[in-house]
Write a protein that holds these residues in place. Structure first.
Motif, PDB file in Angstrom:
ATOM      1  N   ARG A 133     -13.510   6.179  -9.271  1.00 18.98           N
ATOM      2  CA  ARG A 133     -12.161   6.641  -8.939  1.00 18.98           C
ATOM      3  C   ARG A 133     -12.137   7.120  -7.492  1.00 18.98           C
ATOM      4  NH1 ARG A 133     -12.553  11.125 -13.223  1.00 18.98           N
ATOM      5  NH2 ARG A 133     -14.527  11.048 -12.154  1.00 18.98           N
ATOM      6  N   ALA A 134     -10.962   7.177  -6.934  1.00 24.78           N
ATOM      7  CA  ALA A 134     -10.806   7.603  -5.541  1.00 24.78           C
ATOM      8  C   ALA A 134     -11.445   8.969  -5.305  1.00 24.78           C
ATOM      9  CB  ALA A 134      -9.337   7.609  -5.151  1.00 24.78           C
ATOM     10  N   LYS A 135     -11.278   9.881  -6.244  1.00 25.29           N
ATOM     11  CA  LYS A 135     -11.807  11.240  -6.045  1.00 25.29           C
ATOM     12  C   LYS A 135     -13.341  11.289  -6.090  1.00 25.29           C
ATOM     13  CE  LYS A 135     -11.580  12.922 -10.797  1.00 25.29           C
ATOM     14  NZ  LYS A 135     -11.085  13.993 -11.648  1.00 25.29           N
ATOM     15  N   ASP A 136     -13.981  10.223  -6.571  1.00 23.65           N
ATOM     16  CA  ASP A 136     -15.446  10.181  -6.608  1.00 23.65           C
ATOM     17  C   ASP A 136     -16.051   9.989  -5.224  1.00 23.65           C
ATOM     18  OD1 ASP A 136     -15.452  10.447  -9.403  1.00 23.65           O
ATOM     19  OD2 ASP A 136     -15.355   8.272  -9.689  1.00 23.65           O
ATOM     20  N   PHE A 137     -15.262   9.448  -4.298  1.00 27.85           N
ATOM     21  CA  PHE A 137     -15.728   9.155  -2.940  1.00 27.85           C
ATOM     22  C   PHE A 137     -14.666   9.643  -1.958  1.00 27.85           C
ATOM     23  CE2 PHE A 137     -17.491   6.110  -5.900  1.00 27.85           C
ATOM     24  CZ  PHE A 137     -18.841   6.129  -5.592  1.00 27.85           C
ATOM     25  N   PRO A 138     -14.525  10.958  -1.803  1.00 27.45           N
ATOM     26  CA  PRO A 138     -13.410  11.500  -1.035  1.00 27.45           C
ATOM     27  C   PRO A 138     -13.385  11.110   0.441  1.00 27.45           C
ATOM     28  CG  PRO A 138     -14.975  13.230  -1.597  1.00 27.45           C
ATOM     29  CD  PRO A 138     -15.393  11.996  -2.341  1.00 27.45           C
ATOM     30  N   VAL A 139     -14.528  10.991   1.077  1.00 25.96           N
ATOM     31  CA  VAL A 139     -14.527  10.651   2.506  1.00 25.96           C
ATOM     32  C   VAL A 139     -14.065   9.210   2.714  1.00 25.96           C
ATOM     33  CG1 VAL A 139     -15.937  10.414   4.584  1.00 25.96           C
ATOM     34  CG2 VAL A 139     -16.296  12.358   3.049  1.00 25.96           C
ATOM     35  N   ALA A 140     -14.643   8.280   1.972  1.00 23.37           N
ATOM     36  CA  ALA A 140     -14.233   6.877   2.095  1.00 23.37           C
ATOM     37  C   ALA A 140     -12.759   6.717   1.736  1.00 23.37           C
ATOM     38  CB  ALA A 140     -15.098   5.986   1.208  1.00 23.37           C
ATOM     39  N   THR A 141     -12.322   7.429   0.709  1.00 23.50           N
ATOM     40  CA  THR A 141     -10.929   7.357   0.289  1.00 23.50           C
ATOM     41  C   THR A 141      -9.996   7.862   1.383  1.00 23.50           C
ATOM     42  OG1 THR A 141     -11.529   7.593  -2.037  1.00 23.50           O
ATOM     43  CG2 THR A 141      -9.270   8.153  -1.446  1.00 23.50           C
ATOM     44  N   ALA A 142     -10.387   8.923   2.055  1.00 25.19           N
ATOM     45  CA  ALA A 142      -9.547   9.513   3.095  1.00 25.19           C
ATOM     46  C   ALA A 142      -9.527   8.688   4.374  1.00 25.19           C
ATOM     47  CB  ALA A 142     -10.029  10.931   3.405  1.00 25.19           C
ATOM     48  N   GLN A 143     -10.618   8.020   4.689  1.00 25.73           N
ATOM     49  CA  GLN A 143     -10.734   7.371   5.986  1.00 25.73           C
ATOM     50  C   GLN A 143     -10.424   5.884   6.023  1.00 25.73           C
ATOM     51  OE1 GLN A 143     -11.238   9.080   8.808  1.00 25.73           O
ATOM     52  NE2 GLN A 143     -11.232  10.917   7.568  1.00 25.73           N
ATOM     53  N   TRP A 144     -10.488   5.172   4.925  1.00 24.74           N
ATOM     54  CA  TRP A 144     -10.452   3.707   4.981  1.00 24.74           C
ATOM     55  C   TRP A 144      -9.174   3.153   5.566  1.00 24.74           C
ATOM     56  CZ3 TRP A 144      -7.656  -0.184   2.546  1.00 24.74           C
ATOM     57  CH2 TRP A 144      -6.776   0.211   1.557  1.00 24.74           C
ATOM     58  N   LYS A 145      -8.054   3.807   5.406  1.00 23.93           N
ATOM     59  CA  LYS A 145      -6.791   3.281   5.938  1.00 23.93           C
ATOM     60  C   LYS A 145      -6.691   3.435   7.453  1.00 23.93           C
ATOM     61  CE  LYS A 145      -4.125   3.669   1.760  1.00 23.93           C
ATOM     62  NZ  LYS A 145      -2.938   4.180   1.099  1.00 23.93           N
ATOM     63  N   ARG A 146      -7.645   4.138   8.055  1.00 22.88           N
ATOM     64  CA  ARG A 146      -7.649   4.331   9.504  1.00 22.88           C
ATOM     65  C   ARG A 146      -8.552   3.326  10.221  1.00 22.88           C
ATOM     66  NH1 ARG A 146      -9.357  10.139  10.767  1.00 22.88           N
ATOM     67  NH2 ARG A 146      -8.502   9.592  12.785  1.00 22.88           N
ATOM     68  N   LEU A 147      -9.295   2.534   9.489  1.00 20.23           N
ATOM     69  CA  LEU A 147     -10.272   1.633  10.088  1.00 20.23           C
ATOM     70  C   LEU A 147      -9.639   0.328  10.533  1.00 20.23           C
ATOM     71  CD1 LEU A 147     -13.225   2.136   7.609  1.00 20.23           C
ATOM     72  CD2 LEU A 147     -12.885   3.218   9.824  1.00 20.23           C
ATOM     73  N   VAL A 148     -10.052  -0.127  11.692  1.00 15.55           N
ATOM     74  CA  VAL A 148      -9.584  -1.394  12.244  1.00 15.55           C
ATOM     75  C   VAL A 148     -10.822  -2.218  12.564  1.00 15.55           C
ATOM     76  CG1 VAL A 148      -8.381  -2.485  14.171  1.00 15.55           C
ATOM     77  CG2 VAL A 148      -7.512  -0.353  13.211  1.00 15.55           C
TER      78      VAL A 148
END
Length: 87
Positions: free
Chosen positions: A43-58
């Motif tokens: 679930r998203a909450k299992d990996f909070p850093v990846a969940t928070a940052q992935w939409k910022r990656l280009v």
């Protein structure tokens, strides 16, 4: 690259493309793919850093046959955009 979330990512990509630098947003953490969610129960909450940052990656262009001038153009363009927008 880590532009701020929201419209800044789209603006950053648009500016790169206008400068002739191809890029994309195609990386998604494995825990957000349906297969891994179903198979492993991630679930998203299992990996909070990846969940928070992935939409910022280009994803910037990088490939074995890239010429030095192409690499330099990508670097100059990214620096120029970031400096202009203080990213």
């Amino acid at each position: 690259m880590l532009p701020r979330p929201g419209g800044e990512v789209a603006r950053f990509i648009d500016e790169l493309k206008r400068a002739g630098v191809g890029c994309s947003v195609h990386w998604r953490p494995l825990h957000l793919h349906p297969y891994y969610q179903k198979t492993f129960g991630w679930r998203a909450k299992d990996f909070p850093v990846a969940t928070a940052q992935w939409k910022r990656l280009v994803s910037l262009p990088i490939f074995p046959g890239m010429r030095e001038d192409e690499i330099a153009h990508v670097i100059r363009t990214v620096k120029r955009i970031c400096k202009r927008h203080a990213l």
